[in-house]
Write a protein that holds these residues in place. Structure first.
Motif, PDB file in Angstrom:
ATOM      1  N   ILE A  83       3.108 -24.425 -61.668  1.00 15.04           N
ATOM      2  CA  ILE A  83       2.930 -24.325 -60.217  1.00 15.04           C
ATOM      3  C   ILE A  83       1.519 -24.765 -59.828  1.00 15.04           C
ATOM      4  N   VAL A  84       0.515 -24.360 -60.605  1.00 22.99           N
ATOM      5  CA  VAL A  84      -0.868 -24.747 -60.327  1.00 22.99           C
ATOM      6  C   VAL A  84      -1.036 -26.256 -60.444  1.00 22.99           C
ATOM      7  N   VAL A  85      -0.486 -26.845 -61.500  1.00 25.14           N
ATOM      8  CA  VAL A  85      -0.581 -28.293 -61.704  1.00 25.14           C
ATOM      9  C   VAL A  85       0.087 -29.041 -60.559  1.00 25.14           C
ATOM     10  N   SER A  86       1.275 -28.572 -60.149  1.00 25.26           N
ATOM     11  CA  SER A  86       1.990 -29.212 -59.043  1.00 25.26           C
ATOM     12  C   SER A  86       1.226 -29.072 -57.740  1.00 25.26           C
ATOM     13  N   ALA A  87       0.714 -27.868 -57.464  1.00 23.91           N
ATOM     14  CA  ALA A  87      -0.012 -27.622 -56.214  1.00 23.91           C
ATOM     15  C   ALA A  87      -1.292 -28.443 -56.136  1.00 23.91           C
ATOM     16  N   CYS A  88      -1.901 -28.728 -57.280  1.00 25.19           N
ATOM     17  CA  CYS A  88      -3.126 -29.531 -57.304  1.00 25.19           C
ATOM     18  C   CYS A  88      -2.851 -31.020 -57.166  1.00 25.19           C
ATOM     19  N   GLY A  89      -1.576 -31.388 -57.128  1.00 22.00           N
ATOM     20  CA  GLY A  89      -1.226 -32.790 -56.927  1.00 22.00           C
ATOM     21  C   GLY A  89      -1.395 -33.677 -58.146  1.00 22.00           C
ATOM     22  N   VAL A  90      -1.450 -33.088 -59.329  1.00 21.73           N
ATOM     23  CA  VAL A  90      -1.572 -33.872 -60.561  1.00 21.73           C
ATOM     24  C   VAL A  90      -0.237 -34.574 -60.835  1.00 21.73           C
ATOM     25  N   PRO A  91      -0.212 -35.903 -60.864  1.00 21.67           N
ATOM     26  CA  PRO A  91       1.062 -36.605 -61.075  1.00 21.67           C
ATOM     27  C   PRO A  91       1.583 -36.439 -62.495  1.00 21.67           C
ATOM     28  N   ARG A  92       2.888 -36.284 -62.606  1.00 20.04           N
ATOM     29  CA  ARG A  92       3.481 -36.202 -63.938  1.00 20.04           C
ATOM     30  C   ARG A  92       3.585 -37.600 -64.522  1.00 20.04           C
ATOM     31  N   PRO A  93       3.177 -37.802 -65.767  1.00 21.43           N
ATOM     32  CA  PRO A  93       3.259 -39.136 -66.381  1.00 21.43           C
ATOM     33  C   PRO A  93       4.670 -39.715 -66.297  1.00 21.43           C
ATOM     34  N   THR A  94       4.760 -40.997 -66.010  1.00 18.65           N
ATOM     35  CA  THR A  94       6.060 -41.647 -65.812  1.00 18.65           C
ATOM     36  C   THR A  94       6.884 -41.712 -67.090  1.00 18.65           C
ATOM     37  N   VAL A  95       6.240 -41.521 -68.236  1.00 17.91           N
ATOM     38  CA  VAL A  95       6.966 -41.613 -69.500  1.00 17.91           C
ATOM     39  C   VAL A  95       8.092 -40.590 -69.572  1.00 17.91           C
ATOM     40  N   PHE A  96       7.889 -39.409 -68.926  1.00 20.37           N
ATOM     41  CA  PHE A  96       8.928 -38.377 -68.966  1.00 20.37           C
ATOM     42  C   PHE A  96      10.186 -38.826 -68.225  1.00 20.37           C
ATOM     43  N   SER A  97      10.011 -39.584 -67.145  1.00 24.03           N
ATOM     44  CA  SER A  97      11.158 -40.094 -66.389  1.00 24.03           C
ATOM     45  C   SER A  97      11.756 -41.319 -67.052  1.00 24.03           C
ATOM     46  N   GLU A  98      10.900 -42.192 -67.561  1.00 29.02           N
ATOM     47  CA  GLU A  98      11.380 -43.434 -68.176  1.00 29.02           C
ATOM     48  C   GLU A  98      12.273 -43.169 -69.381  1.00 29.02           C
ATOM     49  N   TYR A  99      11.926 -42.164 -70.144  1.00 30.84           N
ATOM     50  CA  TYR A  99      12.691 -41.854 -71.354  1.00 30.84           C
ATOM     51  C   TYR A  99      13.628 -40.656 -71.166  1.00 30.84           C
ATOM     52  N   HIS A 100      13.795 -40.221 -69.911  1.00 34.36           N
ATOM     53  CA  HIS A 100      14.735 -39.132 -69.577  1.00 34.36           C
ATOM     54  C   HIS A 100      14.533 -37.917 -70.473  1.00 34.36           C
ATOM     55  N   VAL A 101      13.279 -37.544 -70.663  1.00 33.49           N
ATOM     56  CA  VAL A 101      12.935 -36.454 -71.568  1.00 33.49           C
ATOM     57  C   VAL A 101      13.574 -35.140 -71.118  1.00 33.49           C
ATOM     58  N   VAL A 102      13.477 -34.856 -69.806  1.00 35.62           N
ATOM     59  CA  VAL A 102      14.034 -33.597 -69.298  1.00 35.62           C
ATOM     60  C   VAL A 102      15.548 -33.568 -69.463  1.00 35.62           C
ATOM     61  N   ASP A 103      16.212 -34.693 -69.180  1.00 32.32           N
ATOM     62  CA  ASP A 103      17.674 -34.747 -69.313  1.00 32.32           C
ATOM     63  C   ASP A 103      18.097 -34.472 -70.756  1.00 32.32           C
ATOM     64  N   VAL A 104      17.419 -35.120 -71.694  1.00 34.94           N
ATOM     65  CA  VAL A 104      17.760 -34.941 -73.106  1.00 34.94           C
ATOM     66  C   VAL A 104      17.530 -33.488 -73.533  1.00 34.94           C
ATOM     67  N   LEU A 105      16.371 -32.945 -73.143  1.00 44.22           N
ATOM     68  CA  LEU A 105      16.071 -31.562 -73.502  1.00 44.22           C
ATOM     69  C   LEU A 105      17.072 -30.590 -72.888  1.00 44.22           C
ATOM     70  N   MET A 106      17.420 -30.828 -71.616  1.00 46.37           N
ATOM     71  CA  MET A 106      18.330 -29.910 -70.935  1.00 46.37           C
ATOM     72  C   MET A 106      19.704 -29.895 -71.588  1.00 46.37           C
ATOM     73  N   TYR A 107      20.257 -31.081 -71.852  1.00 49.69           N
ATOM     74  CA  TYR A 107      21.585 -31.112 -72.471  1.00 49.69           C
ATOM     75  C   TYR A 107      21.551 -30.534 -73.881  1.00 49.69           C
ATOM     76  N   LEU A 108      20.444 -30.751 -74.590  1.00 46.69           N
ATOM     77  CA  LEU A 108      20.308 -30.171 -75.924  1.00 46.69           C
ATOM     78  C   LEU A 108      20.262 -28.651 -75.849  1.00 46.69           C
ATOM     79  N   LEU A 109      19.496 -28.139 -74.871  1.00 46.59           N
ATOM     80  CA  LEU A 109      19.385 -26.693 -74.705  1.00 46.59           C
ATOM     81  C   LEU A 109      20.703 -26.085 -74.253  1.00 46.59           C
TER      82      LEU A 109
END
Length: 321
Positions: A183-209
């Motif tokens: 929440i602090v990182v998001s509120a400070c406006g720190v952009p998330r690196p595009t690599v997480f979206s390009e390689y669908h990291v969250v999608d892979v982790l979520m389906y694995l979990l």
């Protein structure tokens, strides 16, 4: 059609993972006790990681604070109501504890309500749903862990204050500081690196979990015992769905009285999230603290099926127009 297909595929993943765990135990490939360490890893390591990455991407606004605040308030009220009702329904102390945290946190994420909202409102709705679900990381520690530690037969009896402090300092509670950091990182406006979206990291982790969590649930599943917990099932359905809908409308009305109402898509997301089945977190807590883990898995599966067969069509009819 793409959204509907994703939802169907997700339900297929849930069903296949649960069946795989169940059959693995039945045929002796894996022992039932393996469910506890598996679910602990999922909750202590997997969920906080995905939660951090998801929250980091959302650009939070002040008005969005209503969603997790109201969600936390409703979860607390439902858990307290369940604990009061549980005194009359169950003689067994651990069954009261299971009933309490099962009725608290619902299945708000991608495994159920998140995908329902995606069907209704697309990616924007899923974004609001993610903001709503951030409360679960706090409630898991302050609410579910505290209830579990209090009602577990192996845990020493403590005052409420000591229970809360003990839960916060427990190693299982790493998800809370991770959530706050996100929440602090998001509120400070720190952009998330595009690599997480390009390689669908969250999608892979979520389906694995999702697969791993439901596989663990399948290991604990004993379908023949469903009639033995019919009182637990009916009570959970009543508190989580009927009680949840009433509490949701009541909390929404309070925002009108305060003069800062929750409106638009945020209101729709809150109403849909107010009445959802028992969450995966409930099964995880039952396994971590060994509070009726077999009952928890069976309770989760049955209440989820009832929601898919009965609740989901009603939700799509009410909000799908």
């Amino acid at each position: 059609m793409q959204a509907e297909m994703k939802f169907i595929l997700t339900i297929g993943l849930i069903a296949s993972a649960t069946a795989a765990g169940y059959l693995s135990r039945r045929f002796g490939l894996f022992r039932e006790g393996l469910a506890r360490p598996i679910m602990t890893v999922v909750m202590v390591a997997g969920y906080p990681l995905v939660g951090f990455l998801t929250i980091w991407k959302v650009r939070l606004q002040p008005s969005d604070a209503w969603l997790p605040v109201l969600g936390a308030a409703q979860a607390t009220l439902q858990a307290m109501i369940a604990l009061l009702i549980g005194r009359r329904l169950f003689r067994d102390r651990e069954e009261r504890g299971l009933f309490g945290f099962a009725c608290g946190i619902g299945n708000h994420g991608i495994t159920m309500a998140g995908f329902v909202i995606f069907l209704l409102a697309g990616e924007e709705g899923l974004g609001y749903s993610t903001v709503y679900a951030t409360y679960t990381y706090v409630a898991l520690v302050l609410l579910s862990y505290s209830i579990a530690r209090h009602y577990s037969s192996g845990a020493p009896q403590r005052s409420l204050g000591r229970l809360l402090v003990g839960s916060l300092l427990n190693w299982r509670s790493v998800g809370l500081p991770v959530c706050v950091a996100a929440i602090v990182v998001s509120a400070c406006g720190v952009p998330r690196p595009t690599v997480f979206s390009e390689y669908h990291v969250v999608d892979v982790l979520m389906y694995l979990l999702v697969f791993t969590a439901y596989f663990s649930i399948g290991l604990r599943l004993h379908a023949a015992h469903v009639l033995k917990i019919k009182r637990m099932i009916l009570g959970t359905l009543a508190v989580r769905h009927l009680g949840g809908a009433v509490l949701g409308l009541g909390l929404l009305s309070l925002t009108l009285l305060i003069g800062w109402p929750l409106t638009g898509l945020g209101r729709t997301v809150f109403l849909v999230q107010s009445s959802v089945p028992m969450g995966v977190f409930g099964v995880g807590v039952a396994n971590m603290f060994y509070i009726k883990p077999r009952q928890a898995s069976l309770l989760f599966v049955v209440t989820s099926l009832v929601y898919l067969v009965v609740g989901l069509p009603i939700v799509l009819w009410l909000f799908g127009g």
